[in-house]
Design an enzyme around this catalytic site. Structure first.
Site, PDB file in Angstrom:
ATOM      1  N   PHE A   1       0.980  -1.156   0.123  1.00 26.48           N
ATOM      2  CA  PHE A   1       0.146   0.090   0.114  1.00 26.48           C
ATOM      3  C   PHE A   1       0.592   1.241   0.089  1.00 26.48           C
ATOM      4  O   PHE A   1       1.844   1.216   0.870  1.00 26.48           O
ATOM      5  CB  PHE A   1      -0.727  -0.182   1.360  1.00 26.48           C
ATOM      6  CG  PHE A   1      -2.349   1.554   1.467  1.00 26.48           C
ATOM      7  CD1 PHE A   1      -3.228   1.423   0.630  1.00 26.48           C
ATOM      8  CD2 PHE A   1      -1.229   2.324   2.606  1.00 26.48           C
ATOM      9  CE1 PHE A   1      -3.252   2.413   0.430  1.00 26.48           C
ATOM     10  CE2 PHE A   1      -2.966   3.252   2.788  1.00 26.48           C
ATOM     11  CZ  PHE A   1      -3.376   3.696   1.412  1.00 26.48           C
TER      12      PHE A   1
ATOM     13  N   LYS B   1       5.554   8.162  -8.161  1.00 27.12           N
ATOM     14  CA  LYS B   1       6.597   8.637  -7.735  1.00 27.12           C
ATOM     15  C   LYS B   1       7.305   7.087  -7.458  1.00 27.12           C
ATOM     16  O   LYS B   1       8.828   6.887  -7.255  1.00 27.12           O
ATOM     17  CB  LYS B   1       6.771   9.344  -6.462  1.00 27.12           C
ATOM     18  CG  LYS B   1       5.939  10.380  -6.134  1.00 27.12           C
ATOM     19  CD  LYS B   1       5.970  11.108  -4.376  1.00 27.12           C
ATOM     20  CE  LYS B   1       4.583  12.560  -4.450  1.00 27.12           C
ATOM     21  NZ  LYS B   1       4.965  12.963  -3.625  1.00 27.12           N
TER      22      LYS B   1
ATOM     23  N   GLY C   1       5.530   2.746  -5.118  1.00 24.59           N
ATOM     24  CA  GLY C   1       5.213   0.764  -4.786  1.00 24.59           C
ATOM     25  C   GLY C   1       6.194  -0.028  -5.676  1.00 24.59           C
ATOM     26  O   GLY C   1       6.564  -1.042  -5.081  1.00 24.59           O
TER      27      GLY C   1
ATOM     28  N   ASN D   1     -10.093  -3.329  -8.347  1.00 28.22           N
ATOM     29  CA  ASN D   1      -8.537  -1.920  -7.756  1.00 28.22           C
ATOM     30  C   ASN D   1      -7.894  -2.187  -9.202  1.00 28.22           C
ATOM     31  O   ASN D   1      -6.988  -2.535  -9.982  1.00 28.22           O
ATOM     32  CB  ASN D   1      -7.982  -2.763  -7.384  1.00 28.22           C
ATOM     33  CG  ASN D   1      -6.963  -1.276  -6.468  1.00 28.22           C
ATOM     34  OD1 ASN D   1      -6.914  -0.635  -7.139  1.00 28.22           O
ATOM     35  ND2 ASN D   1      -6.462  -1.486  -5.386  1.00 28.22           N
TER      36      ASN D   1
ATOM     37  N   TYR E   1       0.644  -4.259 -11.169  1.00 28.73           N
ATOM     38  CA  TYR E   1       1.386  -4.870 -11.237  1.00 28.73           C
ATOM     39  C   TYR E   1       2.014  -5.696 -12.660  1.00 28.73           C
ATOM     40  O   TYR E   1       2.582  -6.265 -12.627  1.00 28.73           O
ATOM     41  CB  TYR E   1       0.293  -5.727 -10.598  1.00 28.73           C
ATOM     42  CG  TYR E   1       0.602  -5.801  -9.485  1.00 28.73           C
ATOM     43  CD1 TYR E   1       1.282  -5.689  -8.124  1.00 28.73           C
ATOM     44  CD2 TYR E   1      -0.824  -5.933  -8.314  1.00 28.73           C
ATOM     45  CE1 TYR E   1       1.007  -4.550  -6.772  1.00 28.73           C
ATOM     46  CE2 TYR E   1      -0.751  -5.577  -7.269  1.00 28.73           C
ATOM     47  CZ  TYR E   1      -0.326  -5.342  -6.350  1.00 28.73           C
ATOM     48  OH  TYR E   1      -0.363  -5.459  -4.844  1.00 28.73           O
TER      49      TYR E   1
END
Length: 777
Positions: free
Chosen positions: A91, A99, A102, A129, A136
């Site tokens: 998260f 930025k 993640g 989501n 991903y």
């Protein structure tokens, strides 16, 4: 993407527990479940930093401010005989996204996994989501199933393009990918050569293609299954920065521009109008820089079931199984891998790399190769010449033109038949059983399309359809069906395809349509109304045509009193549907008008038809209108509402200003609307269709409501509703049959002729162009 200069990642310590709990609560809020967090600081101290820690935490900071975290723990792979790392949560606060934080957390976790000798990494993502799924995928994540996504940690791991399918389900790196995240229905584009059609996803994958006809078995069926069921995909090796797409002018030539870090390419997809052998042509054009590309072609005939025999012959790569053959011709070298044809090539600025896939009957040799550039030129010329016939201008011109192009694309040119949609079994409710085959010609949809085309200047298409209709319904009036095959076929036996899992697990997948055997009164009214309207607009009925109409009316004289399955093709038994009786009235009314206004000879029938017309009108007003409910109802002597009754003023059964009609419109507004759009009916309340579950709002009915509001003088509300309906179209101007206002997505088969016809008609009414409305359907 670079991280902030003050960014850092470190393992969490026991004194960080308040920060961890704060991030957990932020995550729960983002995932729409803040009420489900029961963790306390004391619990976290025990489970994360006690004698046997259950999980580990990486914290991300921008300066001294915590911006995100990753929570993970060890699992074990029995097949690999090695431990793995499972990511419970990743998260980053929404205000700190974009930025690279993640990505940095995942890379750090991958380093830990590799250092510890782990065989894989796994995690799950909520299916709604989309931003996380996209993130991903951009890192090279390989889907395992519809939840988990693994990365092989035994290799040097770095962000890279997913080579499998476009997420959803897959396997460890190095294994064959077998599925992908489902593209939303509205994210597809439609290609057509006016004999069959294809669906192309936003990222350049052909997921649906039936050859050689709309209703032929699909050779690419991943739309209703997974990648094992066939698709044709192009993608760059580097990370995709942005994609955008459009149709070239008023055509079905699709242009998808893909931006990468090394340059940009344009993917040009089209199907040239043709004779016997259909082609789908894909040209990769370099726009800027130098872009390494890959192609993945998986051919599976018979709706994704049959793996073909593949060989190089006739200057191309042939795939043959049973009656079907495909040949791929391209200057690029291809090779086989895991029952998949793949290619790698690089495109530079100004370069064009063509790929031509052609169907042929397997007992014949493939046709001669075509020149892709010449085919593109000729296809563009075809659509330009066709679109120039359009007589409309002014407000909503582009929306109407695109809808007309869709109708042309859904037309089977050899016969003039028009299919309801290019697909089968796209669901009316995700995960539900309301999945039907729409690759056939409904008399209802086609008659509405005929009028739309005719009023817009397309006389030849209208004439071809009328000729198709007269051939299809020829024979005994008692045997007239509500739908036919594109060549007038009557046997459309319905069966289920067990090897296809269905779009987003919406099963069953159906081929054929059992509704072809239903009795529906409304088609008689629609056919007679179309013939009357066509006659008024210059396509005159000839004597044999009129003789057939007389026979239809004779049959209707003896059968209009019977219950039927109705416009919505319910499977819960026949009933006396009010809309069906209104349309029976329409048949007699238009037959009378054909005698009165068009000179059709039927003196011996004229008086009798008048009496039956008036009898039906009186019966509908008595039994179809419920004074207590102050509305016309779905079925005689009932309470349930039905949006099909919005057609009462549109066919001039009663004017919109009649108190009973006004009351009905207002009742539908109160009881059949969700998020400002119209449901057909409420299946959970009336129980007429014999099926479980719910469905989305029905787009054509919502357009009908806009028509009715305009006729009531509520013109501002009508325009507002029409504009909101236009907003439901995808970026290419395409509509399906239904819309889910909760999930904000289109539902049902795609693209849908009925929806586009309703759009065209509403635009005419709202522009005061439908001067015949006061006396026609």
């Amino acid at each position: 993407m670079k991280t902030h200069s003050d960014f850092q990642i470190r393992p969490a310590h026991v004194e960080d527990v308040p920060i961890i709990l704060e991030l957990i609560r932020d995550l729960a809020t983002y995932e729409r479940a803040p009420h489900e967090v029961s963790a306390t600081e004391e619990q976290l101290v025990n489970v994360l930093f006690g004698a046997r820690p259950a999980a580990e935490v990486l914290l991300a900071f921008e300066g001294k401010s915590p911006v995100g975290f990753a929570v993970f723990f060890h699992n074990f792979s029995t097949w690999l005989g090695r431990p793995g790392l499972y990511l419970e949560d990743l998260f980053v606060k929404p205000e700190n996204r974009g930025k690279g934080y993640g990505r940095a957390l995942l890379v750090e976790r991958a380093k830990i996994a590799r250092e510890r000798g782990c065989g894989r990494m796994e995690w799950a993502v909520l299916d709604w989501n989309e931003s996380a799924i996209k993130f991903y995928r951009s890192l090279g994540a390989k889907p395992m199933d519809e939840w988990s996504v693994p990365i092989d940690a035994s290799r040097d791991w770095k962000p890279r393009r997913d080579e499998s399918g476009r997420s959803g389900a897959g396997a460890r790196l190095g294994e064959e990918s077998v599925a992908k995240e489902k593209t939303k229905i509205e994210d597809y584009a439609f290609l057509s050569d006016t004999q069959t059609g294809a669906l192309v996803s936003r990222d350049g994958c052909v997921d649906w293609l039936c050859l050689p006809r709309f209703d032929s078995p699909a050779c690419f069926a991943s739309l209703l299954g997974d990648t094992r069921n066939g698709h044709w995909r192009f993608f760059p090796e580097g990370e995709v920065v942005e994609t955008r797409r459009r149709y070239r002018g008023d055509s079905l030539i699709l242009e998808t521009e893909i931006e990468t870090e090394s340059g940009a390419v344009r993917l040009i997809d089209f199907m040239p109008p043709r004779g016997e052998n259909p082609d789908i042509i894909r040209i990769v054009e370099g726009l800027r820089g130098k872009v390494p590309m890959q192609m993945e072609l998986i051919v599976r005939f018979d709706y994704g079931q049959i793996v073909p025999w593949v060989r190089k012959d006739h200057s191309g790569l042939e795939a043959i199984a049973g009656p079907d053959g495909l040949i791929l011709r391209t200057p690029v070298e291809t090779y086989g891998k895991d029952l998949t044809t793949v290619a790698k090539f690089t495109v530079t600025e100004g370069e064009k790399v063509p790929f031509v896939l052609t169907w042929f009957a397997s007992h014949k040799n493939p046709p001669r190769a075509i020149n892709p550039d010449h085919a593109l030129r000729d296809t563009e010329k075809f659509w330009r010449k066709w679109s120039e016939q359009f007589r409309g201008q002014g407000e909503w011109r582009d929306a109407v033109m695109r809808s007309l192009v869709v109708l042309k694309g859904l037309t089977y040119a050899p016969t003039g038949g028009l299919v309801a949609a290019a697909t089968t079994s796209l669901p009316e409710q995700i995960g539900g059983p309301r999945n039907w085959d729409y690759r056939y010609c409904w008399l209802r949809d086609a008659t509405f399309a005929l009028l739309s085309l005719l009023r817009s200047g397309y006389r030849e298409e209208a004439k071809s359809w009328r000729t198709w209709l007269l051939r299809a319904v020829a024979g005994s009036p008692a045997q007239m069906q509500i739908m036919y095959g594109v060549r007038g076929e009557r046997r459309l036996d319905e069966l289920e395809i067990p090897w296809l899992s269905g779009y987003e697990r919406s099963a069953p997948v159906r081929i054929g349509n059992a509704a072809s055997n239903q009795f529906q009164l409304d088609v008689y009214g629609e056919v007679l109304a179309a013939m009357w309207q066509a006659d008024r607009l210059g396509i005159k009925l000839e004597e044999p045509d009129w003789a057939m109409m007389v026979q239809l009316m004779k049959f209707l004289e003896s059968n209009w009193q019977k219950p039927d399955e109705g416009i919505w093709e319910v499977r819960g038994g026949r009933k006396h549907f009010t809309h069906s009786k209104v349309m029976a009235w329409l048949a007699f009314d238009r037959a009378v008008k054909l005698v009165e206004e068009c000179g059709c000879a039927a003196a011996e029938h004229y008086g009798r038809w008048q009496k039956i017309r008036d009898l039906i009108h009186a019966e509908v007003c008595e039994r179809g209108y419920n004074p207590r409910r102050k509305a016309f109802t779905q079925v005689y002597d009932s309470d349930a509402l039905d949006a099909s009754l919005l057609t009462i003023p549109l066919v001039s059964f009663l004017p919109a200003t009649d108190e009973r009609v006004r009351n009905t419109i207002e009742a539908i507004e109160r009881e059949l609307m969700e998020d400002g759009f119209v449901l057909r009916y409420r299946p959970e309340q009336c129980g007429v269709d014999g099926l479980p579950g719910r469905e989305g709002v029905f787009i054509p009915c919502s357009f009908w409501l806009a028509d009715c509001l305009y006729l009531l003088g509520r013109k501002k509300e009508a325009r507002e509703l029409f504009e909101r309906l236009l907003d439901l179209r995808n970026d290419l101007g395409l509509l399906s049959e239904e819309y889910d206002p909760r999930e904000k997505r289109q539902l049902g088969n795609f693209p849908q002729a009925f929806s586009h016809v309703a759009l065209i008609r509403a635009a005419r009414i709202l522009r005061d162009e439908d001067v015949l409305l006061r006396s026609e359907d």
